[in-house]
Design a protein around this motif. Structure first.
Motif, PDB file in Angstrom:
ATOM      1  N   SER A   1      -2.510  20.240  -6.860  1.00  0.00           N
ATOM      2  CA  SER A   1      -4.041  18.658  -7.150  1.00  0.00           C
ATOM      3  C   SER A   1      -2.888  18.177  -7.114  1.00  0.00           C
ATOM      4  O   SER A   1      -4.031  17.077  -6.106  1.00  0.00           O
ATOM      5  N   ASP A   2      -2.346  17.169  -6.514  1.00  0.00           N
ATOM      6  CA  ASP A   2      -1.944  15.654  -6.055  1.00  0.00           C
ATOM      7  C   ASP A   2      -1.647  16.054  -5.160  1.00  0.00           C
ATOM      8  O   ASP A   2      -2.375  15.041  -3.777  1.00  0.00           O
ATOM      9  N   ARG A   3      -1.670  17.065  -4.686  1.00  0.00           N
ATOM     10  CA  ARG A   3      -1.645  17.091  -3.115  1.00  0.00           C
ATOM     11  C   ARG A   3      -2.793  17.083  -2.307  1.00  0.00           C
ATOM     12  O   ARG A   3      -3.085  16.742  -1.263  1.00  0.00           O
TER      13      ARG A   3
ATOM     14  N   HIS B   1       0.396  -1.494  -0.073  1.00  0.00           N
ATOM     15  CA  HIS B   1       0.092  -0.014   0.279  1.00  0.00           C
ATOM     16  C   HIS B   1       0.819   0.815   0.080  1.00  0.00           C
ATOM     17  O   HIS B   1       1.687   0.966   1.297  1.00  0.00           O
ATOM     18  N   PRO B   2       1.142   2.033  -1.115  1.00  0.00           N
ATOM     19  CA  PRO B   2       0.035   1.774  -2.223  1.00  0.00           C
ATOM     20  C   PRO B   2       1.139   0.268  -3.487  1.00  0.00           C
ATOM     21  O   PRO B   2       1.933   0.290  -2.468  1.00  0.00           O
ATOM     22  N   CYS B   3       0.431   0.106  -4.411  1.00  0.00           N
ATOM     23  CA  CYS B   3       0.808  -1.454  -5.173  1.00  0.00           C
ATOM     24  C   CYS B   3       1.197  -1.022  -6.394  1.00  0.00           C
ATOM     25  O   CYS B   3       1.051   0.506  -6.812  1.00  0.00           O
TER      26      CYS B   3
ATOM     27  N   VAL C   1       2.443   8.829   2.359  1.00  0.00           N
ATOM     28  CA  VAL C   1       1.977   9.452   0.631  1.00  0.00           C
ATOM     29  C   VAL C   1       2.143  10.413  -0.200  1.00  0.00           C
ATOM     30  O   VAL C   1       2.140  11.493  -1.064  1.00  0.00           O
ATOM     31  N   THR C   2       1.703  11.773   1.397  1.00  0.00           N
ATOM     32  CA  THR C   2       1.628  13.038   1.588  1.00  0.00           C
ATOM     33  C   THR C   2       3.489  12.971   1.241  1.00  0.00           C
ATOM     34  O   THR C   2       3.529  14.581   0.982  1.00  0.00           O
ATOM     35  N   ASN C   3       4.805  12.885   1.153  1.00  0.00           N
ATOM     36  CA  ASN C   3       5.667  12.441   1.468  1.00  0.00           C
ATOM     37  C   ASN C   3       5.828  13.271  -0.027  1.00  0.00           C
ATOM     38  O   ASN C   3       5.581  13.017  -1.525  1.00  0.00           O
ATOM     39  N   GLU C   4       5.883  15.169  -0.409  1.00  0.00           N
ATOM     40  CA  GLU C   4       6.475  15.679  -1.519  1.00  0.00           C
ATOM     41  C   GLU C   4       7.990  15.050  -2.870  1.00  0.00           C
ATOM     42  O   GLU C   4       6.677  14.693  -3.961  1.00  0.00           O
ATOM     43  N   HIS C   5       8.240  14.393  -2.108  1.00  0.00           N
ATOM     44  CA  HIS C   5       9.166  13.720  -3.291  1.00  0.00           C
ATOM     45  C   HIS C   5       8.377  12.665  -3.846  1.00  0.00           C
ATOM     46  O   HIS C   5       8.711  12.011  -4.423  1.00  0.00           O
ATOM     47  N   PHE C   6       7.657  11.605  -3.137  1.00  0.00           N
ATOM     48  CA  PHE C   6       7.235   9.952  -2.780  1.00  0.00           C
ATOM     49  C   PHE C   6       5.803  10.818  -4.127  1.00  0.00           C
ATOM     50  O   PHE C   6       6.057  10.440  -5.068  1.00  0.00           O
ATOM     51  N   ILE C   7       5.211  12.407  -4.021  1.00  0.00           N
ATOM     52  CA  ILE C   7       4.718  12.756  -5.592  1.00  0.00           C
ATOM     53  C   ILE C   7       4.603  12.798  -6.219  1.00  0.00           C
ATOM     54  O   ILE C   7       4.186  12.416  -7.267  1.00  0.00           O
ATOM     55  N   VAL C   8       5.842  13.537  -5.968  1.00  0.00           N
ATOM     56  CA  VAL C   8       6.931  13.854  -7.294  1.00  0.00           C
ATOM     57  C   VAL C   8       7.055  12.817  -7.853  1.00  0.00           C
ATOM     58  O   VAL C   8       6.574  12.992  -9.766  1.00  0.00           O
ATOM     59  N   TRP C   9       7.469  11.468  -7.853  1.00  0.00           N
ATOM     60  CA  TRP C   9       7.931  10.548  -8.225  1.00  0.00           C
ATOM     61  C   TRP C   9       6.725  10.094  -8.930  1.00  0.00           C
ATOM     62  O   TRP C   9       6.883   9.011  -9.688  1.00  0.00           O
ATOM     63  N   MET C  10       5.505   9.467  -8.428  1.00  0.00           N
ATOM     64  CA  MET C  10       3.843   9.528  -8.989  1.00  0.00           C
ATOM     65  C   MET C  10       3.161   9.761 -10.188  1.00  0.00           C
ATOM     66  O   MET C  10       2.928   9.327 -10.797  1.00  0.00           O
ATOM     67  N   ARG C  11       3.894  11.428 -10.426  1.00  0.00           N
ATOM     68  CA  ARG C  11       3.298  11.689 -11.511  1.00  0.00           C
ATOM     69  C   ARG C  11       3.886  11.391 -12.420  1.00  0.00           C
ATOM     70  O   ARG C  11       5.661  11.126 -13.245  1.00  0.00           O
ATOM     71  N   VAL C  12       2.995  10.252 -13.864  1.00  0.00           N
ATOM     72  CA  VAL C  12       3.981  10.194 -14.615  1.00  0.00           C
ATOM     73  C   VAL C  12       3.815  11.045 -16.078  1.00  0.00           C
ATOM     74  O   VAL C  12       4.148  11.582 -16.405  1.00  0.00           O
ATOM     75  N   ALA C  13       5.680  10.502 -15.926  1.00  0.00           N
ATOM     76  CA  ALA C  13       5.749  11.343 -16.946  1.00  0.00           C
ATOM     77  C   ALA C  13       5.573  11.002 -18.465  1.00  0.00           C
ATOM     78  O   ALA C  13       5.166   9.888 -18.324  1.00  0.00           O
ATOM     79  N   ALA C  14       5.127  11.892 -19.730  1.00  0.00           N
ATOM     80  CA  ALA C  14       4.331  11.862 -20.809  1.00  0.00           C
ATOM     81  C   ALA C  14       5.139  11.582 -21.505  1.00  0.00           C
ATOM     82  O   ALA C  14       5.521  10.485 -23.096  1.00  0.00           O
TER      83      ALA C  14
ATOM     84  N   ASN D   1       6.558   1.497  -5.887  1.00  0.00           N
ATOM     85  CA  ASN D   1       7.681   0.739  -4.877  1.00  0.00           C
ATOM     86  C   ASN D   1       9.414   0.508  -6.176  1.00  0.00           C
ATOM     87  O   ASN D   1       9.676  -0.472  -5.824  1.00  0.00           O
ATOM     88  N   SER D   2       9.543   1.741  -6.698  1.00  0.00           N
ATOM     89  CA  SER D   2      10.590   1.287  -7.724  1.00  0.00           C
ATOM     90  C   SER D   2      11.452   3.290  -7.658  1.00  0.00           C
ATOM     91  O   SER D   2      11.968   3.686  -8.251  1.00  0.00           O
ATOM     92  N   TYR D   3      10.203   3.762  -5.907  1.00  0.00           N
ATOM     93  CA  TYR D   3      10.487   5.139  -5.764  1.00  0.00           C
ATOM     94  C   TYR D   3      12.293   5.384  -5.408  1.00  0.00           C
ATOM     95  O   TYR D   3      13.126   4.895  -5.090  1.00  0.00           O
ATOM     96  N   PHE D   4      12.594   5.932  -6.422  1.00  0.00           N
ATOM     97  CA  PHE D   4      13.978   6.735  -5.949  1.00  0.00           C
ATOM     98  C   PHE D   4      14.246   7.159  -5.104  1.00  0.00           C
ATOM     99  O   PHE D   4      13.929   8.660  -5.275  1.00  0.00           O
ATOM    100  N   ASN D   5      15.399   6.634  -4.706  1.00  0.00           N
ATOM    101  CA  ASN D   5      15.316   7.790  -2.772  1.00  0.00           C
ATOM    102  C   ASN D   5      16.617   8.360  -2.936  1.00  0.00           C
ATOM    103  O   ASN D   5      16.933   8.363  -1.737  1.00  0.00           O
TER     104      ASN D   5
END
Length: 123
Positions: A57-59, A25-27, A91-104, A32-36
């Motif tokens: 809007s994501d936050r 969670h999240p799956c 999931v409110t971690n901003e670095h995580f939120i940025v990572w989750m935004r899928v690139a075009a 689960n390949s978060y760039f940390n």
């Protein structure tokens, strides 16, 4: 939620009391390949601002932390993000939120921080 959307990464490395793997969670692969990696500046007087780096809007609407009671009630069944990545509280971690935004496009950059100052040569 439908776990079919999580393929091919539904479960983690932690086990439920019955021995089955816990559901992530999240799956999914992106979460689960978060760039940390982390970055530090060595020049004094220059700060990296790590807030407001994700889409508002994501936050506001997309990434909400589970209530503590919900999380506690589901600890036996789910492997939460902070158990996979200890530096990510939820999931409110901003670095995580940025990572989750899928690139075009296949070549992309992700914002890590902002420097709110004009840098001079040598800074």
């Amino acid at each position: 939620s439908d776990l079919a959307d999580c393929d091919p990464l539904k479960t983690g490395f932690l086990k439920q009391p019955n021995g089955d793997p816990k559901v992530l969670h999240p799956c999914g692969l992106i979460a689960n390949s978060y760039f940390n990696d982390t970055f530090d500046l060595v020049t004094s007087g220059i700060d990296m601002l790590e807030t407001d780096i994700s889409w508002e809007s994501d936050r506001e609407f997309k990434f909400k932390a589970l209530p503590d009671a919900t999380k506690a009630a589901n600890m036996d069944e789910y492997q939460f993000i902070n158990q996979t990545y200890p530096d990510v509280e939820d999931v409110t971690n901003e670095h995580f939120i940025v990572w989750m935004r899928v690139a075009a496009l296949p070549t992309f950059r992700k914002l890590y921080a902002k420097i709110d100052k004009t840098l001079e040569k040598g800074d």
